[in-house]
Design a protein around this motif. Structure first.
Motif, PDB file in Angstrom:
ATOM      1  N   THR A  92       1.223  -1.508  -0.169  1.00 39.47           N
ATOM      2  CA  THR A  92      -0.132   0.351  -0.358  1.00 39.47           C
ATOM      3  C   THR A  92       1.468   1.245  -0.403  1.00 39.47           C
ATOM      4  OG1 THR A  92      -1.888  -1.087   1.256  1.00 39.47           O
ATOM      5  CG2 THR A  92      -1.747   1.141   0.679  1.00 39.47           C
ATOM      6  N   PHE A  93       1.699   1.147   0.852  1.00 39.64           N
ATOM      7  CA  PHE A  93       2.734   2.176   1.111  1.00 39.64           C
ATOM      8  C   PHE A  93       3.814   2.578  -0.558  1.00 39.64           C
ATOM      9  CE2 PHE A  93       1.955   2.881   5.158  1.00 39.64           C
ATOM     10  CZ  PHE A  93       2.641   3.675   5.733  1.00 39.64           C
ATOM     11  N   LEU A  94       4.462   1.702  -1.008  1.00 39.29           N
ATOM     12  CA  LEU A  94       4.718   0.982  -2.250  1.00 39.29           C
ATOM     13  C   LEU A  94       3.423   2.411  -3.625  1.00 39.29           C
ATOM     14  CD1 LEU A  94       6.867  -1.766  -2.101  1.00 39.29           C
ATOM     15  CD2 LEU A  94       7.880   0.372  -1.997  1.00 39.29           C
ATOM     16  N   ALA A  95       2.617   1.718  -3.047  1.00 38.68           N
ATOM     17  CA  ALA A  95       1.717   2.417  -4.731  1.00 38.68           C
ATOM     18  C   ALA A  95       1.796   3.799  -4.709  1.00 38.68           C
ATOM     19  CB  ALA A  95       0.391   1.465  -4.291  1.00 38.68           C
ATOM     20  N   ARG A  96       1.429   4.460  -3.390  1.00 35.98           N
ATOM     21  CA  ARG A  96       1.011   5.994  -2.907  1.00 35.98           C
ATOM     22  C   ARG A  96       1.645   6.908  -2.995  1.00 35.98           C
ATOM     23  NH1 ARG A  96      -3.406   5.086   2.148  1.00 35.98           N
ATOM     24  NH2 ARG A  96      -5.003   3.751   1.197  1.00 35.98           N
ATOM     25  N   ALA A  97       2.947   5.992  -2.436  1.00 38.37           N
ATOM     26  CA  ALA A  97       4.644   6.796  -3.186  1.00 38.37           C
ATOM     27  C   ALA A  97       4.910   6.572  -4.146  1.00 38.37           C
ATOM     28  CB  ALA A  97       5.713   6.230  -2.716  1.00 38.37           C
ATOM     29  N   THR A 133      12.215   6.146   1.184  1.00 38.27           N
ATOM     30  CA  THR A 133      13.829   5.908   2.502  1.00 38.27           C
ATOM     31  C   THR A 133      12.856   4.485   3.353  1.00 38.27           C
ATOM     32  OG1 THR A 133      13.602   8.288   3.220  1.00 38.27           O
ATOM     33  CG2 THR A 133      14.140   6.481   5.219  1.00 38.27           C
ATOM     34  N   VAL A 134      13.929   3.455   3.621  1.00 37.67           N
ATOM     35  CA  VAL A 134      13.738   2.045   3.775  1.00 37.67           C
ATOM     36  C   VAL A 134      14.659   1.910   5.197  1.00 37.67           C
ATOM     37  CG1 VAL A 134      14.087  -0.067   3.429  1.00 37.67           C
ATOM     38  CG2 VAL A 134      13.648   1.202   1.506  1.00 37.67           C
ATOM     39  N   ASN A 135      13.589   1.651   5.921  1.00 42.13           N
ATOM     40  CA  ASN A 135      14.394   1.688   7.786  1.00 42.13           C
ATOM     41  C   ASN A 135      14.012   0.254   7.941  1.00 42.13           C
ATOM     42  OD1 ASN A 135      14.455   1.968  10.504  1.00 42.13           O
ATOM     43  ND2 ASN A 135      13.581   4.352  10.163  1.00 42.13           N
ATOM     44  N   LEU A 136      14.903   0.021   7.961  1.00 36.61           N
ATOM     45  CA  LEU A 136      14.999  -1.784   8.152  1.00 36.61           C
ATOM     46  C   LEU A 136      14.994  -1.732   9.302  1.00 36.61           C
ATOM     47  CD1 LEU A 136      17.891  -3.325   6.578  1.00 36.61           C
ATOM     48  CD2 LEU A 136      15.052  -3.669   5.710  1.00 36.61           C
ATOM     49  N   ASP A 137      15.008  -1.329  10.344  1.00 38.37           N
ATOM     50  CA  ASP A 137      15.445  -0.854  11.786  1.00 38.37           C
ATOM     51  C   ASP A 137      13.930  -0.849  12.239  1.00 38.37           C
ATOM     52  OD1 ASP A 137      17.879  -1.176  11.972  1.00 38.37           O
ATOM     53  OD2 ASP A 137      17.866   0.724  12.708  1.00 38.37           O
ATOM     54  N   ASN A 138      12.642  -0.193  11.851  1.00 35.67           N
ATOM     55  CA  ASN A 138      11.887   0.225  12.206  1.00 35.67           C
ATOM     56  C   ASN A 138      10.655  -1.201  11.422  1.00 35.67           C
ATOM     57  OD1 ASN A 138      11.795   2.212  13.317  1.00 35.67           O
ATOM     58  ND2 ASN A 138      10.606   3.101  11.336  1.00 35.67           N
ATOM     59  N   LEU A 139      10.991  -2.221  10.098  1.00 36.01           N
ATOM     60  CA  LEU A 139      10.279  -2.559  10.194  1.00 36.01           C
ATOM     61  C   LEU A 139      10.783  -4.025  11.038  1.00 36.01           C
ATOM     62  CD1 LEU A 139       8.710  -4.178   7.689  1.00 36.01           C
ATOM     63  CD2 LEU A 139      10.580  -4.379   5.894  1.00 36.01           C
ATOM     64  N   VAL A 140      11.458  -4.123  10.715  1.00 37.15           N
ATOM     65  CA  VAL A 140      12.031  -5.625  11.771  1.00 37.15           C
ATOM     66  C   VAL A 140      11.878  -5.434  13.272  1.00 37.15           C
ATOM     67  CG1 VAL A 140      14.569  -6.941  12.292  1.00 37.15           C
ATOM     68  CG2 VAL A 140      14.758  -6.031  10.320  1.00 37.15           C
ATOM     69  N   LEU A 175      12.441  -8.450   1.232  1.00 35.22           N
ATOM     70  CA  LEU A 175      14.220  -8.546   0.423  1.00 35.22           C
ATOM     71  C   LEU A 175      13.158 -10.302  -0.583  1.00 35.22           C
ATOM     72  CD1 LEU A 175      15.167  -9.258   4.087  1.00 35.22           C
ATOM     73  CD2 LEU A 175      15.395  -6.943   2.622  1.00 35.22           C
ATOM     74  N   GLU A 176      12.905 -10.666  -0.362  1.00 41.39           N
ATOM     75  CA  GLU A 176      12.512 -10.816  -1.868  1.00 41.39           C
ATOM     76  C   GLU A 176      11.696 -10.157  -3.401  1.00 41.39           C
ATOM     77  OE1 GLU A 176      10.535 -15.200  -0.271  1.00 41.39           O
ATOM     78  OE2 GLU A 176      12.105 -15.301   1.157  1.00 41.39           O
ATOM     79  N   GLU A 177      10.337 -10.163  -2.475  1.00 45.12           N
ATOM     80  CA  GLU A 177       9.572  -9.826  -3.865  1.00 45.12           C
ATOM     81  C   GLU A 177       9.963  -8.026  -4.822  1.00 45.12           C
ATOM     82  OE1 GLU A 177       5.602  -9.945  -2.986  1.00 45.12           O
ATOM     83  OE2 GLU A 177       6.521 -12.801  -2.043  1.00 45.12           O
ATOM     84  N   GLN A 178      10.360  -7.469  -3.217  1.00 45.87           N
ATOM     85  CA  GLN A 178      10.589  -5.572  -3.767  1.00 45.87           C
ATOM     86  C   GLN A 178      12.076  -5.536  -3.871  1.00 45.87           C
ATOM     87  OE1 GLN A 178       8.072  -4.314  -4.528  1.00 45.87           O
ATOM     88  NE2 GLN A 178       6.139  -5.579  -4.250  1.00 45.87           N
ATOM     89  N   ASN A 179      12.960  -6.246  -3.610  1.00 46.01           N
ATOM     90  CA  ASN A 179      14.323  -6.381  -3.672  1.00 46.01           C
ATOM     91  C   ASN A 179      15.145  -4.718  -4.418  1.00 46.01           C
ATOM     92  OD1 ASN A 179      14.768  -7.955  -5.446  1.00 46.01           O
ATOM     93  ND2 ASN A 179      15.667  -9.520  -4.989  1.00 46.01           N
ATOM     94  N   HIS A 180      14.182  -4.866  -5.655  1.00 48.68           N
ATOM     95  CA  HIS A 180      14.849  -4.058  -6.281  1.00 48.68           C
ATOM     96  C   HIS A 180      14.247  -2.746  -5.727  1.00 48.68           C
ATOM     97  CE1 HIS A 180      10.292  -3.722  -7.027  1.00 48.68           C
ATOM     98  NE2 HIS A 180      10.587  -3.291  -7.599  1.00 48.68           N
ATOM     99  N   LEU A 181      13.769  -2.486  -5.452  1.00 48.61           N
ATOM    100  CA  LEU A 181      13.790  -1.141  -4.469  1.00 48.61           C
ATOM    101  C   LEU A 181      14.893  -0.875  -3.076  1.00 48.61           C
ATOM    102  CD1 LEU A 181       9.936  -1.670  -3.404  1.00 48.61           C
ATOM    103  CD2 LEU A 181      10.317  -0.785  -4.985  1.00 48.61           C
ATOM    104  N   LEU A 182      15.111  -1.741  -2.632  1.00 45.29           N
ATOM    105  CA  LEU A 182      16.966  -1.346  -1.704  1.00 45.29           C
ATOM    106  C   LEU A 182      17.597  -0.803  -2.775  1.00 45.29           C
ATOM    107  CD1 LEU A 182      17.025  -4.902  -0.110  1.00 45.29           C
ATOM    108  CD2 LEU A 182      16.231  -2.511   0.887  1.00 45.29           C
ATOM    109  N   ARG A 183      17.418  -1.008  -4.389  1.00 40.97           N
ATOM    110  CA  ARG A 183      18.512  -0.639  -5.357  1.00 40.97           C
ATOM    111  C   ARG A 183      18.366   1.072  -5.549  1.00 40.97           C
ATOM    112  NH1 ARG A 183      19.442  -5.214  -8.623  1.00 40.97           N
ATOM    113  NH2 ARG A 183      17.012  -5.116  -8.161  1.00 40.97           N
TER     114      ARG A 183
END
Length: 133
Positions: free
Chosen positions: A81-86, A92-99, A115-123
């Protein structure tokens, strides 16, 4: 005495209120001391989108706050949902918040989705925040 209905705020002012709210009242799991626990959960700035149609429309169209808070809720559905709205705003990928959220909920779907389906977003992200990497 007769009262007039208050004039609605202009769209650019509502957008500023949304951005300030996102800074001042973060959403999701955050590390803080409360009731003997180090994590708290809340809707934070997202609550403004629940006020009425005008504020919901303003929130949905404020792409930068969705992009800056994409990891605030630890579920795959929230991430999508956040990705669609962005849309195409830099993330800004905050791994600390997600983990933190995934561990607190004992549900790793949000982290797995990133990490698996949206990993291209990290790049493509403008910022990646992590104290564990």
């Amino acid at each position: 005495m007769r009262y007039r209905k208050a004039e609605p705020l202009p769209p650019d002012i509502r957008m500023l209120v949304m951005k300030f709210s996102a800074e001042l009242e973060p959403a999701g799991y955050k590390r803080s001391w409360k009731n003997g626990s180090w994590t708290t959960y809340g809707l934070g700035w997202v609550r403004l989108s629940h006020v009425n149609k005008t504020w919901r429309h303003t929130a949905i169209n404020c792409k930068s706050i969705w992009a800056d808070n994409v990891c605030d809720f630890p579920t795959k559905h929230a991430l999508e949902t956040f990705l669609a709205r962005a849309q195409f705003s830099p993330l800004t990928v905050n791994l600390d918040n997600l983990v933190t959220g995934c561990l607190k909920k004992k549900d790793l779907t949000g982290l797995k989705g990133l990490l698996e389906e949206q990993n291209h977003l990290l790049r493509l992200s403008k910022t990646i925040i992590s104290t564990v990497l």
